[in-house]
Write a protein that holds these residues in place. Sequence first.
Motif, mmCIF file in Angstrom:
data_model
loop_
_atom_site.group_PDB
_atom_site.id
_atom_site.type_symbol
_atom_site.label_atom_id
_atom_site.label_comp_id
_atom_site.label_asym_id
_atom_site.label_seq_id
_atom_site.Cartn_x
_atom_site.Cartn_y
_atom_site.Cartn_z
ATOM 1 N N GLN A 124 13.777 69.474 -25.882
ATOM 2 C CA GLN A 124 13.681 69.869 -27.046
ATOM 3 C C GLN A 124 14.783 71.323 -27.023
ATOM 4 O O GLN A 124 15.081 72.183 -28.007
ATOM 5 N N ALA A 125 14.489 71.587 -26.116
ATOM 6 C CA ALA A 125 15.129 73.373 -24.849
ATOM 7 C C ALA A 125 16.931 73.034 -25.978
ATOM 8 O O ALA A 125 17.203 73.857 -25.833
ATOM 9 N N VAL A 126 17.230 71.412 -25.280
ATOM 10 C CA VAL A 126 18.901 71.535 -26.145
ATOM 11 C C VAL A 126 18.743 71.228 -27.592
ATOM 12 O O VAL A 126 20.294 70.580 -27.423
ATOM 13 N N GLY A 127 18.364 70.593 -27.967
ATOM 14 C CA GLY A 127 18.251 70.274 -29.310
ATOM 15 C C GLY A 127 17.716 68.584 -29.635
ATOM 16 O O GLY A 127 18.485 68.739 -31.039
ATOM 17 N N LEU A 128 17.840 67.600 -28.867
ATOM 18 C CA LEU A 128 16.937 66.836 -29.082
ATOM 19 C C LEU A 128 15.497 66.565 -29.023
ATOM 20 O O LEU A 128 14.345 68.046 -28.783
ATOM 21 N N SER A 129 14.842 65.843 -29.975
ATOM 22 C CA SER A 129 13.673 65.521 -29.822
ATOM 23 C C SER A 129 12.812 65.408 -28.647
ATOM 24 O O SER A 129 12.714 65.117 -27.379
ATOM 25 N N MET A 130 11.544 66.516 -28.461
ATOM 26 C CA MET A 130 10.349 65.873 -27.588
ATOM 27 C C MET A 130 10.315 64.335 -27.498
ATOM 28 O O MET A 130 10.489 64.405 -26.069
ATOM 29 N N ALA A 131 10.397 63.091 -28.527
ATOM 30 C CA ALA A 131 9.341 62.319 -27.940
ATOM 31 C C ALA A 131 10.915 61.479 -26.995
ATOM 32 O O ALA A 131 10.437 60.690 -26.389
ATOM 33 N N MET A 132 12.035 62.312 -26.816
ATOM 34 C CA MET A 132 12.856 61.520 -26.481
ATOM 35 C C MET A 132 12.752 61.591 -25.540
ATOM 36 O O MET A 132 13.115 60.345 -24.213
ATOM 37 N N GLY A 133 12.190 63.171 -24.043
ATOM 38 C CA GLY A 133 12.340 63.375 -23.270
ATOM 39 C C GLY A 133 11.519 62.679 -22.604
ATOM 40 O O GLY A 133 11.457 61.697 -21.858
ATOM 41 N N ALA A 134 10.077 62.255 -22.920
ATOM 42 C CA ALA A 134 8.414 61.679 -23.112
ATOM 43 C C ALA A 134 9.799 60.043 -22.916
ATOM 44 O O ALA A 134 8.960 59.588 -21.533
ATOM 45 N N PHE A 135 10.211 59.796 -23.496
ATOM 46 C CA PHE A 135 11.098 58.506 -23.705
ATOM 47 C C PHE A 135 11.636 58.472 -22.575
ATOM 48 O O PHE A 135 11.238 57.228 -21.187
ATOM 49 N N LEU A 136 11.961 58.893 -21.766
ATOM 50 C CA LEU A 136 13.310 58.735 -20.652
ATOM 51 C C LEU A 136 12.520 58.708 -19.703
ATOM 52 O O LEU A 136 12.601 58.142 -18.626
ATOM 53 N N ASP B 295 28.358 71.089 -34.164
ATOM 54 C CA ASP B 295 30.055 70.310 -34.019
ATOM 55 C C ASP B 295 29.624 68.823 -33.030
ATOM 56 O O ASP B 295 28.191 69.023 -31.921
ATOM 57 N N PRO B 296 29.982 68.426 -33.391
ATOM 58 C CA PRO B 296 29.826 66.905 -32.501
ATOM 59 C C PRO B 296 29.852 65.605 -30.820
ATOM 60 O O PRO B 296 28.780 65.772 -30.577
ATOM 61 N N ILE B 297 30.711 67.163 -30.627
ATOM 62 C CA ILE B 297 31.233 67.793 -29.687
ATOM 63 C C ILE B 297 30.796 67.953 -28.727
ATOM 64 O O ILE B 297 30.085 68.083 -27.140
ATOM 65 N N ARG B 298 30.017 68.781 -28.875
ATOM 66 C CA ARG B 298 28.987 70.172 -28.191
ATOM 67 C C ARG B 298 27.449 69.372 -28.119
ATOM 68 O O ARG B 298 26.883 69.267 -27.252
ATOM 69 N N ASP B 299 27.049 68.953 -28.930
ATOM 70 C CA ASP B 299 25.972 67.959 -29.334
ATOM 71 C C ASP B 299 26.459 66.900 -28.112
ATOM 72 O O ASP B 299 25.052 66.737 -27.766
ATOM 73 N N LEU B 300 27.000 65.882 -28.504
ATOM 74 C CA LEU B 300 27.085 65.270 -27.484
ATOM 75 C C LEU B 300 27.039 66.161 -25.921
ATOM 76 O O LEU B 300 26.535 64.755 -25.589
ATOM 77 N N PHE B 301 28.026 66.819 -25.450
ATOM 78 C CA PHE B 301 27.772 66.642 -23.779
ATOM 79 C C PHE B 301 26.471 67.510 -23.750
ATOM 80 O O PHE B 301 25.827 67.065 -22.806
ATOM 81 N N ILE B 302 25.622 68.400 -24.530
ATOM 82 C CA ILE B 302 24.867 68.270 -24.557
ATOM 83 C C ILE B 302 23.461 67.621 -23.690
ATOM 84 O O ILE B 302 22.794 67.491 -22.704
ATOM 85 N N ALA B 303 23.726 66.607 -25.128
ATOM 86 C CA ALA B 303 22.663 65.590 -25.060
ATOM 87 C C ALA B 303 22.881 64.861 -23.992
ATOM 88 O O ALA B 303 22.215 64.270 -22.891
ATOM 89 N N VAL B 304 24.166 64.246 -23.493
ATOM 90 C CA VAL B 304 24.462 63.567 -22.506
ATOM 91 C C VAL B 304 24.284 64.372 -20.901
ATOM 92 O O VAL B 304 23.442 63.809 -20.179
ATOM 93 N N ALA B 305 24.104 65.548 -20.507
ATOM 94 C CA ALA B 305 23.845 66.703 -19.626
ATOM 95 C C ALA B 305 22.319 66.652 -19.429
ATOM 96 O O ALA B 305 21.862 66.466 -18.395
ATOM 97 N N ALA B 306 21.883 65.967 -20.954
ATOM 98 C CA ALA B 306 20.652 66.294 -20.740
ATOM 99 C C ALA B 306 19.710 64.914 -20.342
ATOM 100 O O ALA B 306 18.649 65.306 -19.106
ATOM 101 N N VAL B 307 20.555 63.905 -20.175
ATOM 102 C CA VAL B 307 19.973 62.738 -20.240
ATOM 103 C C VAL B 307 20.394 62.681 -19.016
ATOM 104 O O VAL B 307 19.482 61.771 -18.302
ATOM 105 N N ALA B 308 21.639 63.681 -18.742
ATOM 106 C CA ALA B 308 21.755 63.201 -16.887
ATOM 107 C C ALA B 308 20.967 64.066 -15.860
ATOM 108 O O ALA B 308 19.796 63.220 -14.795
ATOM 109 N N VAL B 309 20.054 64.648 -16.000
ATOM 110 C CA VAL B 309 19.433 65.267 -16.002
ATOM 111 C C VAL B 309 17.688 64.459 -15.656
ATOM 112 O O VAL B 309 17.384 64.423 -14.374
ATOM 113 N N MET B 310 17.204 64.384 -16.876
ATOM 114 C CA MET B 310 16.391 63.353 -16.875
ATOM 115 C C MET B 310 16.536 61.878 -15.758
ATOM 116 O O MET B 310 15.459 61.893 -14.955
ATOM 117 N N VAL B 311 17.213 61.276 -15.894
ATOM 118 C CA VAL B 311 18.199 60.454 -14.963
ATOM 119 C C VAL B 311 17.941 60.728 -13.326
ATOM 120 O O VAL B 311 16.973 59.751 -11.992
#
Length: 601
Positions: free
Chosen positions: A235-247, A180-196
């Motif tokens: 990784q827990a939200v379905g994205l890559s570990m590398a993305m988390g480290a990069f952010l 589901d692209p909408i769900r995946d997008l929401f999860i990704a944005v939320a995870a990035v917001a938490v990281m920021v």
Amino acid sequence: MSEPTSLFSEALLLLGGAVVAAPIFKKLGLGTVLGYLFAGVVIGPALQVITDADNILHVAELGIVFLLFIIGLELKPSRLWQLRRDIFGLGSAQVLVTGLVLSAAATLSGVVDWRGGLIAGFGLALSSTAFALQILGEAGDTNTRYGQLSFCILLLQDLAIVPLLALITVLDGPDGEMGDPIRDLFIAVAAVAVMVLAGRYLLPRLFQVIARTGAREVMIAAALLVVMGAASLMQAVGLSMAMGAFLAGVMLAESSYRHELEADIEPFRGILLAMFFIAVGLSLDLKVLLANITLILVAVPLTMALKATVVYLVCRATGSGHNDAIRIAFLLPQGGEFGFVLFTTAAAHGLMSSGTASLLVAIVTLSMALTPIGASLSRRLLKEEGHEELEEDFDGAGSDVLMIGFSRFGQIAAQILLAGGRDVTVIDYSADRIRQAASFGFRIYFGDGTRKDVLISSGIERAKIIAICTHNRQVTDRIVELVRAEFPQARLFVRSYDRIHTLALREQGIEYELRETLESGLLFGRRALEALGLGEDDATSIGDDIRRRDEERLVLQAAEGLQAGRHMLYSRPVKPEPLLKPKRTVEEYDDMAEPVANESG
């Protein structure tokens, strides 16, 4: 053999392979990455000493995570803004166009489906940062225009690995269908917001508290915790570990602890990244490679040719000249380290078979090995660049001092003359330098100081002093010879290139010469002595003594040869044995040319 003992033995083998292979391949000019790959192939597929590469690969993937964190630390917003056009314009165009072209070629080959072809194409579109920067550094071209453009492309490619790794996760759905692209997008944005938010408000305070303890080991542990925690969150939200480290790295790029964090992570990054490349070599399927040797031998030159062609066209379309575009195209046709990451990860997610991943890794490996050869062959395709000419207009020229060359040395000397109330006519043969000087209000005439007609037009017959301030020794000598032959009564004041040049100029009987580095070096040494507690008068006396000794040595050398006067030097007869052989000798450093942009004038 018990499991702990087995793991210990495997670790010894991997470390031993890295220690042996990396220096050999580095010495051969092939880079340490190929050395690690070769070590893995020998230990695994060839000798079958280690057969289970998956467990090693899972641990070694942390090297990629740490690498992305360090890349993020280097990406300050201010630096990105300065290079924004070349990074996000040229770099993005190169990745997108090259990726799409190679993806189409991979899909049409029938080896992979469209999902595997997409990952294969964009994986091959990425170049080897390690290889490219090594070639630029060895050629001394890092700060050239094409070197800077190449760096911008490589930087964007490093950034591109993050969305490409995320793309693998998105493509990995049941039966190849996307989630589901909408769900995946929401999860990704939320995870990035938490990281920021965590990077902006939480992490700086965390490191402030830890720094007050003064415990070095706790700071290292905190750095590892941040990197691995951010990676695990993504990784827990379905994205890559590398993305988390990069952010996490980007969020800490402006932190006052950035350099300390980089120093703490670097050893772990280096060893784990080496283990990753060895694990890639362990996972190669030699039977598949041998069975497809014809395909590999065709695919390697075809991939490099397609990539070089696209890079050249993209560079030309974005305003680069032919020569710069050729240099970049032949510098970046190889696959890169991140291709190994993408192919291995894609195989683990079922987007391509392990055999296909081995084929792609082999293509990248061979392209990396061929890159130094291609970079050297690119010189044959370069066009001779004409010197930019400006209109020669000497209206108003003619002063007490005619200065030829307006580089940094001439600019300082001109300030002294102008402050003393003397008019100075300046000619220079660099259009860029003339435009730059004009922006500061200087009137400089465009002209080649090696031409008699230009010297006459610029007022040499009326000048009381001819100041030759060019950078290039050969250009300086040509001007000196011309002036002495055609205008024997002229008083020549010349900027000397080095000590040998000084002796040669004195043989020609010029009135005054000066090595640019002499007075600045004396002043630097005096100030250092004063900072160490010596009185100003004593430091000045020592500087005067060194200047006197230098002049007396020059007199002796002019009469007896270059080795004369060695007894007048202050020296410490200590001869340490270096662990590494110096790349250049002292004599080579003395003979090095100064920046090309300043050589003519």
